[in-house]
Write a protein that holds these residues in place. Structure first.
Motif, PDB file in Angstrom:
ATOM      1  N   ILE A 146      -2.954  -4.690  -7.854  1.00  0.00           N
ATOM      2  CA  ILE A 146      -3.266  -3.387  -7.285  1.00  0.00           C
ATOM      3  C   ILE A 146      -4.230  -2.753  -8.274  1.00  0.00           C
ATOM      4  O   ILE A 146      -4.003  -2.794  -9.481  1.00  0.00           O
ATOM      5  CB  ILE A 146      -2.009  -2.489  -7.164  1.00  0.00           C
ATOM      6  CG1 ILE A 146      -1.012  -3.085  -6.169  1.00  0.00           C
ATOM      7  CG2 ILE A 146      -2.404  -1.060  -6.759  1.00  0.00           C
ATOM      8  CD1 ILE A 146       0.341  -2.403  -6.178  1.00  0.00           C
TER       9      ILE A 146
ATOM     10  N   SER B 247      -6.085  -3.448  -3.072  1.00  0.00           N
ATOM     11  CA  SER B 247      -5.218  -4.551  -3.493  1.00  0.00           C
ATOM     12  C   SER B 247      -5.905  -5.880  -3.216  1.00  0.00           C
ATOM     13  O   SER B 247      -6.766  -5.981  -2.344  1.00  0.00           O
ATOM     14  CB  SER B 247      -3.864  -4.507  -2.775  1.00  0.00           C
ATOM     15  OG  SER B 247      -4.026  -4.828  -1.412  1.00  0.00           O
TER      16      SER B 247
ATOM     17  N   TYR C 165      -7.219   3.443  -3.546  1.00  0.00           N
ATOM     18  CA  TYR C 165      -6.332   2.268  -3.535  1.00  0.00           C
ATOM     19  C   TYR C 165      -7.083   1.011  -3.102  1.00  0.00           C
ATOM     20  O   TYR C 165      -7.882   1.026  -2.164  1.00  0.00           O
ATOM     21  CB  TYR C 165      -5.157   2.511  -2.582  1.00  0.00           C
ATOM     22  CG  TYR C 165      -4.372   1.253  -2.269  1.00  0.00           C
ATOM     23  CD1 TYR C 165      -3.399   0.804  -3.136  1.00  0.00           C
ATOM     24  CD2 TYR C 165      -4.642   0.511  -1.126  1.00  0.00           C
ATOM     25  CE1 TYR C 165      -2.684  -0.367  -2.867  1.00  0.00           C
ATOM     26  CE2 TYR C 165      -3.932  -0.656  -0.848  1.00  0.00           C
ATOM     27  CZ  TYR C 165      -2.962  -1.076  -1.723  1.00  0.00           C
ATOM     28  OH  TYR C 165      -2.276  -2.240  -1.451  1.00  0.00           O
TER      29      TYR C 165
ATOM     30  N   LYS D  83       0.838  -1.214   0.000  1.00  0.00           N
ATOM     31  CA  LYS D  83       0.000   0.000   0.000  1.00  0.00           C
ATOM     32  C   LYS D  83       0.863   1.251   0.000  1.00  0.00           C
ATOM     33  O   LYS D  83       0.582   2.201  -0.744  1.00  0.00           O
ATOM     34  CB  LYS D  83      -0.934  -0.006   1.212  1.00  0.00           C
ATOM     35  CG  LYS D  83      -1.871   1.187   1.238  1.00  0.00           C
ATOM     36  CD  LYS D  83      -2.865   1.111   2.387  1.00  0.00           C
ATOM     37  CE  LYS D  83      -3.829   2.288   2.326  1.00  0.00           C
ATOM     38  NZ  LYS D  83      -4.828   2.219   3.413  1.00  0.00           N
TER      39      LYS D  83
END
Length: 139
Positions: free
Chosen positions: A77, A86, A84, A25
């Motif tokens: 990702i 993942s 964001y 991250k």
């Protein structure tokens, strides 16, 4: 954690005591990565992986402590609602050759983790699918 970027490829070294999930991250946010594939290997001593029970639409977590080698770490990702996101899976083997794995929630490095992040030009968002119970790729 240290990393170097070579055009669309990032080579990272995640260090002892660091959480792989957190460091991925950190890299993605710092480099503004919207879409990428991930692969890695290394050694961990504390990890949590989950299994999704489709009928229940629920993840169940399994925690492991001890000496483990990452047999495979693979993932993506991307984004969800523009933020964001993942999705990684991990398989890790113990000193008896037994391998455990699933959806990666946490993995603490015990020696080192070598990771390759292949950045893809573009963006693919995710959405929550009520029927499946998971965040799916919006294609």
């Amino acid at each position: 954690m240290k990393y170097k970027k070579f055009e669309n490829t990032i080579i990272a070294r995640i260090d002892k005591g660091e959480d792989i999930v957190e460091q991925v991250k950190n890299i993605a946010l710092k480099e503004n990565i919207k879409l990428a594939s991930i692969q890695a290997l290394g050694a961990i001593n504390d990890f949590t992986v989950g299994v999704f029970k489709t009928k229940e639409k629920k993840y169940y977590a399994n925690e492991f402590k001890g000496d483990y080698e990452i047999v495979s770490l693979t993932g993506t990702i991307n984004t969800m609602n523009g933020e964001y996101y993942s999705h990684m899976h991990l398989s890790a083997g113990n000193d008896q050759g037994e391998v455990f794995g699933g959806h990666l929630n946490k993995a603490i490095v015990s020696a080192t983790c070598e990771m390759v992040i292949q950045v893809i030009n573009g963006q693919v968002d995710r959405y929550f699918d009520e029927e499946i119970g998971l965040n799916l790729l919006k294609l």
